[in-house]
Design an enzyme around this catalytic site. Structure first.
Site, short mmCIF file in Angstrom:
data_model
loop_
_atom_site.label_atom_id
_atom_site.label_comp_id
_atom_site.label_asym_id
_atom_site.label_seq_id
_atom_site.Cartn_x
_atom_site.Cartn_y
_atom_site.Cartn_z
N GLU A 4 -17.89 -30.21 12.74
CA GLU A 4 -18.51 -30.48 12.11
C GLU A 4 -19.17 -31.48 11.04
O GLU A 4 -19.53 -32.68 10.99
CB GLU A 4 -19.96 -29.62 12.68
CG GLU A 4 -21.11 -29.73 11.50
CD GLU A 4 -21.82 -28.58 11.89
OE1 GLU A 4 -21.95 -27.50 12.74
OE2 GLU A 4 -22.24 -27.28 10.64
N LYS A 28 -15.32 -20.59 16.37
CA LYS A 28 -16.94 -21.56 15.83
C LYS A 28 -16.01 -21.85 14.70
O LYS A 28 -17.26 -23.12 13.65
CB LYS A 28 -18.15 -19.90 15.24
CG LYS A 28 -19.34 -20.67 14.66
CD LYS A 28 -19.83 -21.41 15.04
CE LYS A 28 -21.31 -21.91 14.30
NZ LYS A 28 -22.04 -21.82 13.37
N SER A 57 -23.81 -21.20 17.17
CA SER A 57 -24.37 -23.08 15.96
C SER A 57 -25.65 -23.11 17.43
O SER A 57 -25.88 -22.87 18.37
CB SER A 57 -23.62 -23.59 16.83
OG SER A 57 -23.77 -24.79 16.19
N HIS A 85 -15.40 -25.58 14.97
CA HIS A 85 -16.79 -26.23 15.85
C HIS A 85 -17.62 -27.03 14.29
O HIS A 85 -18.05 -27.96 14.16
CB HIS A 85 -17.57 -25.24 16.25
CG HIS A 85 -19.24 -25.13 16.59
ND1 HIS A 85 -19.71 -25.32 15.45
CD2 HIS A 85 -19.81 -26.04 17.35
CE1 HIS A 85 -21.15 -26.24 15.78
NE2 HIS A 85 -21.05 -26.46 16.77
N ASN A 86 -17.19 -25.85 12.97
CA ASN A 86 -17.92 -26.29 12.02
C ASN A 86 -16.91 -27.55 11.49
O ASN A 86 -17.43 -28.33 10.70
CB ASN A 86 -18.30 -25.13 11.04
CG ASN A 86 -19.79 -23.94 11.77
OD1 ASN A 86 -19.82 -24.34 12.53
ND2 ASN A 86 -19.92 -23.56 10.37
#
Ligand code: NDP
Ligand code: 5RP
Length: 483
Positions: free
Chosen positions: A197, A190, A136, A193-194
């Site tokens: 986000e 990940k 990222s 994480h997104n």
């Protein structure tokens, strides 16, 4: 070979896929003293990179996969940065055919974690090590230091760790890169994480909308507020870039750029994957789900066009105290953001349990403090919370966050009430507050749901005062039996 190339030296790492991410990561490796073999399906990208940045370090230009693999030190390490899905499978297949036992393939794209599990298992049978690594930081992070989330076999990290840590962002001397866990865990992390986000971006969008429609602020005024917030506990990459975007003036029209961008948010899929995975795991990631659906609704352009002018009901007066309302929005944003991270960490814990990954939430908070899109000052607080208690039932229950929400709660409620009474949509603020209220409720209406399920489907229920499962004979004499 091009300028900056030392043909006598084999490369420590190869990068294939030289679009935005791959080209910048390749430069990052080279700037950090590593010799990098370059490969891209279309040679034009390789040559453009060498023409513009070939002097930044040692690169080896290759055209075919065979040349590319031959340019690498053993065990060979190749980072794939191509489009997720079929293109990644195609590149892996080509590479695997040219590589040897013990070589390492790293997929740094946004792959679906179940694909990573499948790929790792299949390559293992062929003697190759496969690492699914979430990366990222976008273009800037890729060049100057991303946050890297590598999964895969521990042995692969021994050979890769120092290389990856050398190009990762550093916070307080700690690299934003650590071995996450086996097989698909790096890409799972990940993905979440997104998802976070998405939630964070939606919350920021709702805050902007409130300033615009409830306080009639111009984009420049909102930018000034975000700049000020970025000096306090909301400090984060997304808050920082929001001010930059809002300040930007369109060269063509002289208007704020944000006012000439079509208000339909696109998505490549990682937010949707997060929600699908959360549904399968039974984890309520309501903030992330609202963010994904908000993007979908914004994209329903013909439906939205047809609905303009629908009744709003009687709307309340706009807030008279802009300073107070600005403070309220900042607290609603902070509290909702805590909920988004709490839900994301819950999903990570559930994924870890489901796949036996033994993930450490404190490590993730540590490597998200720098380089990545969701980097934020309060990740230090999250790290501290998990350092104090690695088995926190919810991030919301950590003393710092419990107090922060207590401090924010009245503001949070005022923001949701004001938005509803002005007809301004705040799905993520509202659903995060509802989640918080549900989590802290002593009794939920789920008892009624269980009664209804038992009524129409004899699905049984548990009692608060006895062990076991029970069923009421609804279509008989309505006595209760033990199931
Ligand atoms: N952009 C971002 O901010 C971030 C992106 N990512 C992920 O990183 C990866 C790379 O992203 P990005 O740099 O934006 O590039 P893109 O996702 O736009 O992918 C473009 C690259 O993929 C290559 N490619 C596409 N199809 C094939 C194929 N069938 N065979 C071989 N190569 C193929 C292209 O080669 P060619 O030039 O020949 O077309 C090009 O190098 C993606 O998985 C993305 O999801 C991760 C974090 C942030
Ligand atoms: O992984 C990323 C950042 O962390 C990418 O920028 C990703 O493409 C963003 O997702 P979307 O395009 O769906 O907004």
């Amino acid at each position: 070979m091009t300028s900056g190339v030392d043909s006598s030296e084999l490369a420590q790492i190869g990068v294939t896929g030289l679009a935005v991410m791959g080209s910048n990561i390749a430069r990052n490796f080279a700037r950090n003293g590593h010799t990098v073999a370059l490969h891209n399906r279309s040679i034009a990208k390789t040559d453009a990179l060498l023409a513009e940045h070939g002097s930044e370090g040692k690169f080896i230009r290759t055209e075919t996969i065979e040349e590319f693999v031959a340019a690498l030190q053993k065990p060979r390490r190749v980072l794939i940065m191509v489009k997720a899905g079929d293109p990644t499978d195609a590149v892996i297949e080509e590479l695997a055919g040219a590589m040897e036992e013990g070589d390492i393939i790293i997929d740094g794209g946004n792959a679906l974690y179940t694909d990573t599990i499948r790929r790792e298992a299949s390559l293992k049978q062929r003697g190759l090590l496969f690492v699914g690594a979430g990366i990222s930081g976008g273009e800037e992070g890729a060049l100057n230091g991303p946050s890297i989330m590598p999964g895969g076999p521990v042995d692969s990290y021994k050979a890769l760790g120092p290389l990856l840590e050398s190009i990762a962002a550093q916070v307080d001397g700690t690299p934003c890169c650590t071995h996450i866990g086996p097989d698909g865990s790096g890409h799972f992390v990940k993905m979440v994480h997104n998802g976070i986000e998405y939630a964070d971006m939606q919350l920021i969008g709702e805050a902007y909308n409130l300033f615009r429609d409830a306080l009639d602020y111009t984009p420049q005024q909102v930018a000034d507020v975000f700049t000020e917030w970025n000096a306090g506990d909301l400090e984060s990459y997304l808050v920082e870039i929001t001010a930059e975007v809002l300040k930007q003036v369109d060269a063509k029209t002289g208007q704020p750029l944000v006012d000439v961008i079509v208000d339909a948010a696109e998505q490549k899929g990682t937010g949707r994957w997060t929600v699908k995975a959360a549904l399968d795991l039974g984890v309520p990631v309501t903030g992330i789900a609202e963010a994904v659906f908000a993007r979908a609704l914004s994209g329903s352009r013909s439906q939205r066009k047809a609905a303009v002018g629908l009744a709003s009901g009687t709307l309340a007066a706009k807030p008279s105290d802009a300073e107070q309302f600005t403070h309220d929005i900042s607290r609603a944003l902070y509290a909702s953001k805590i909920v988004a991270y709490a839900q994301g960490f819950d999903q990570i814990a559930a994924g870890s349990a489901e796949y036996d990954w033994n993930l450490h939430p404190g490590d993730l908070a540590t490597i998200w403090r720098g380089g990545c899109i969701i980097r934020a000052r309060f990740l230090n607080r999250i790290k501290d919370a998990y350092d104090d208690n690695a088995d926190l039932p919810s991030l919301i229950l950590a003393p710092y966050f419990r107090d922060a929400i207590e401090d924010a709660i009245d503001s949070w409620r005022r923001v949701v009430i004001t938005a509803a009474s002005l007809g301004i949509p705040v799905p993520a603020f509202a659903s995060s507050l509802a989640y918080y209220d549900a989590l802290r409720a002593e009794r939920l209406p789920a008892a009624l749901t269980q009664g209804q399920r038992d009524f129409f489907g004899a699905h049984t229920y548990e009692r608060i005062d006895s062990e076991g499962k029970f069923h009421t004979l609804w279509s008989g004499d309505r006595s209760e039996i033990q199931a």
